[in-house]
Design an enzyme around this catalytic site. Structure first.
Site, mmCIF file in Angstrom:
data_model
loop_
_atom_site.group_PDB
_atom_site.id
_atom_site.type_symbol
_atom_site.label_atom_id
_atom_site.label_comp_id
_atom_site.label_asym_id
_atom_site.label_seq_id
_atom_site.Cartn_x
_atom_site.Cartn_y
_atom_site.Cartn_z
ATOM 1 N N ARG A 220 72.944 45.136 35.673
ATOM 2 C CA ARG A 220 71.854 45.273 36.662
ATOM 3 C C ARG A 220 70.486 44.856 36.117
ATOM 4 N NH1 ARG A 220 74.685 50.135 37.738
ATOM 5 N NH2 ARG A 220 76.090 49.839 39.499
ATOM 6 N N LYS B 284 62.310 32.461 39.573
ATOM 7 C CA LYS B 284 63.419 32.132 40.484
ATOM 8 C C LYS B 284 64.623 31.762 39.634
ATOM 9 C CE LYS B 284 61.327 30.472 44.749
ATOM 10 N NZ LYS B 284 61.142 29.299 45.632
ATOM 11 N N GLU C 235 57.980 16.689 39.559
ATOM 12 C CA GLU C 235 57.486 18.045 39.828
ATOM 13 C C GLU C 235 56.016 18.181 39.412
ATOM 14 O OE1 GLU C 235 59.141 20.113 41.663
ATOM 15 O OE2 GLU C 235 61.233 20.385 41.042
ATOM 16 N N LYS D 50 51.022 26.634 39.043
ATOM 17 C CA LYS D 50 52.172 27.444 39.446
ATOM 18 C C LYS D 50 51.878 28.923 39.212
ATOM 19 C CE LYS D 50 57.047 27.973 39.768
ATOM 20 N NZ LYS D 50 58.385 27.450 39.626
ATOM 21 N N GLU E 97 57.763 34.736 47.549
ATOM 22 C CA GLU E 97 57.731 33.720 48.605
ATOM 23 C C GLU E 97 57.688 34.320 50.002
ATOM 24 O OE1 GLU E 97 59.799 30.057 47.566
ATOM 25 O OE2 GLU E 97 60.235 29.757 49.686
ATOM 26 N N ARG F 223 53.968 30.766 48.430
ATOM 27 C CA ARG F 223 54.807 30.142 47.396
ATOM 28 C C ARG F 223 55.662 29.007 47.949
ATOM 29 N NH1 ARG F 223 58.151 32.841 42.324
ATOM 30 N NH2 ARG F 223 59.085 30.871 41.677
ATOM 31 N N ASN G 121 57.695 24.146 47.340
ATOM 32 C CA ASN G 121 58.904 23.463 47.785
ATOM 33 C C ASN G 121 58.609 22.151 48.494
ATOM 34 O OD1 ASN G 121 61.555 24.640 47.258
ATOM 35 N ND2 ASN G 121 60.548 26.487 48.001
ATOM 36 N N HIS H 94 61.204 19.444 48.786
ATOM 37 C CA HIS H 94 62.504 20.031 48.434
ATOM 38 C C HIS H 94 63.444 20.168 49.629
ATOM 39 C CE1 HIS H 94 60.326 20.819 44.775
ATOM 40 N NE2 HIS H 94 61.322 21.474 44.213
ATOM 41 N N HIS I 15 66.707 18.760 48.616
ATOM 42 C CA HIS I 15 67.932 19.565 48.447
ATOM 43 C C HIS I 15 69.063 19.001 49.292
ATOM 44 C CE1 HIS I 15 65.734 23.464 46.912
ATOM 45 N NE2 HIS I 15 65.813 22.523 46.003
ATOM 46 N N HIS J 236 67.641 16.348 40.162
ATOM 47 C CA HIS J 236 66.808 17.173 41.044
ATOM 48 C C HIS J 236 65.425 16.510 41.241
ATOM 49 C CE1 HIS J 236 65.019 20.706 42.876
ATOM 50 N NE2 HIS J 236 64.066 20.697 41.957
#
Ligand code: NAD
Ligand code: GLY
Length: 372
Positions: free
Chosen positions: A133, A155, A197, A239, A249, A253, A257, A260, A264, A277
């Protein structure tokens, strides 16, 4: 393995960018020769066991100096080598990390160190978020992309065959240690993917930095040390500011993206690892800039500047021919979508971005022009 020289590579002092997240806050340390220095990891609790998670490409390059440095903080340091590649960012590979943690008797105080690019960082972070956990971890990014983006902000996750980064958790590292010397061994294509990026931060947050990128792109492609160092630091600062305002987010935030949503879809549509990517994001930024123009947000001239810079970086500005229906179906699964409505990061003016829906007809026009 090619080794490029980081030209004019003086040993600058270490720079630190802080992520202001209260008790979850942490430093990003940027400098040369950091991996082999125990002091780079100051502040990380000493523990009986540390696990270095890396892959079969990065291990022979950087695992030994890191392990030697960590032996000064941890009584025992074990190494986990994952198979390399975006197509291994999945359950099976994640399980290899859990297997190794259990085999070596890792407990809740064990610190994981993610040594590698974004794939290793995202998977190690997710393993750290979920093993018992939650256990502590440190990011030691060795690609340009990971140093400017993926190692920062917490993330973590893996891909699902139907969607990028679909399974994951927010889990902040204890520190990010970005050793610029590792960029000397990065393959050319990976360097360019990292530039995508970095370019991203200009249109969404900093018009001046976009101008700096236009001026210094050749220096970055030539791996000039001062230019790389500034680009990594400025990217991390931007960032850090966004993440400090919106860790999970809820709103702001999402601008990180930019590119993206289309990107994606390209990655998943072609099969993970076909396009890098950063390549998919680069092309996605061109498509999202065109969408921004069509929705009346951005002057066409600004969209052209974005596309020109991406093309100069040797990154794709035309997408694969997936067909409009596949693009749309994949984008409806995007994490920003709400009630099946795709939401895009649109650039409002260079340096400012917003989250917006768009009529399918307009998205189809963008795909017809740039993506098959
Ligand atoms: P990557 O992790 O696949 O690394 C690229 C390649 O370079 C790999 O083959 C790797 O083994 C190799 N490599 C790494 N360091 C090297 C070095 N110093 N010298 C030589 N080779 C080296 O790819 P990436 O571009 O670093 O990361 C992409 C991943 O990051 C994607 O999965 C993406 O989804 C994720 N990402 C996550 C976030 C986030 O916020 N968590 C942000 C952006 C991207
Ligand atoms: N790379 C997107 C984010 O960190 O939010």
């Amino acid at each position: 393995m090619s080794v490029f020289t980081l030209s004019e590579s003086p040993r600058y002092p270490i720079e630190t960018v802080d992520i202001a997240l209260g008790e979850r806050g942490y430093p990003i340390r940027i400098g040369n020769g950091l991996i082999g220095e125990a002091t780079s990891f100051d502040g990380v609790p000493k523990s009986a066991l540390a696990m270095v998670v890396t892959n079969t490409t990065v291990a022979p390059l950087y695992a030994q100096p890191l392990i030697a440095a960590l032996r000064k903080r941890h009584a025992r340091v074990e190494l986990i080598q994952l198979p390399d590649g975006e197509h291994h960012k999945d359950w099976a590979t994640l399980n290899l990390i859990f297997d190794a943690l259990l085999t070596h008797g890792a407990d809740r105080k064990t610190v994981l160190y993610a040594l590698g690019g974004g794939v290793v960082g995202d998977m190690t972070g997710f393993a750290a978020a979920s093993y018992m956990r939650g256990v502590p971890f440190v990011q030691v990014p060795t690609t340009l992309l990971a140093q400017v983006d993926s190692s920062v902000g917490g993330k973590t996750g893996i891909n699902h065959p139907r969607g990028k980064n679909m399974i994951g958790a927010f889990h902040q590292p204890l520190a990010v240690v970005a050793d610029l010397d590792t960029l000397a061994t990065l393959p050319e294509r990976e360097l360019r993917a990292g530039l995508a990026e970095i370019i991203k931060y200009g249109p969404i947050a900093d018009a001046e930095f976009f101008g700096w990128m236009e001026e210094h792109l050749d220096a970055l492609l030539a791996r000039e040390a001062a230019a790389l160092r500034y680009a990594v630091r400025r990217s991390c600062e931007i960032k850090a500011e966004v993440v400090a305002h919106d860790e999970r987010e809820a709103g702001l935030r999402a601008i990180l993206n930019y590119g993206h949503t289309f990107g994606h879809a390209i990655e998943a549509g072609l099969g993970f690892g076909t396009w890098l990517h950063g390549e998919a994001v680069a092309c996605g930024m061109v498509m999202a800039a065109d969408l921004s123009v069509r929705l009346g947000h951005l002057p066409d001239e600004s969209a052209q500047r974005i596309a020109r810079l991406i093309e100069r970086a040797g990154l794709p500005i035309v997408g694969p021919r997936l067909g409009a229906e596949q693009y749309l179906a994949l984008m409806r699964l995007d994490k920003k979508a709400e009630d099946g409505e795709i939401r895009f990061v649109v650039v409002d003016s260079l340096g400012h971005a917003l989250l917006r829906g768009a009529p399918d007809a307009v998205v189809r026009e963008v795909i017809a022009r740039h993506g098959g």
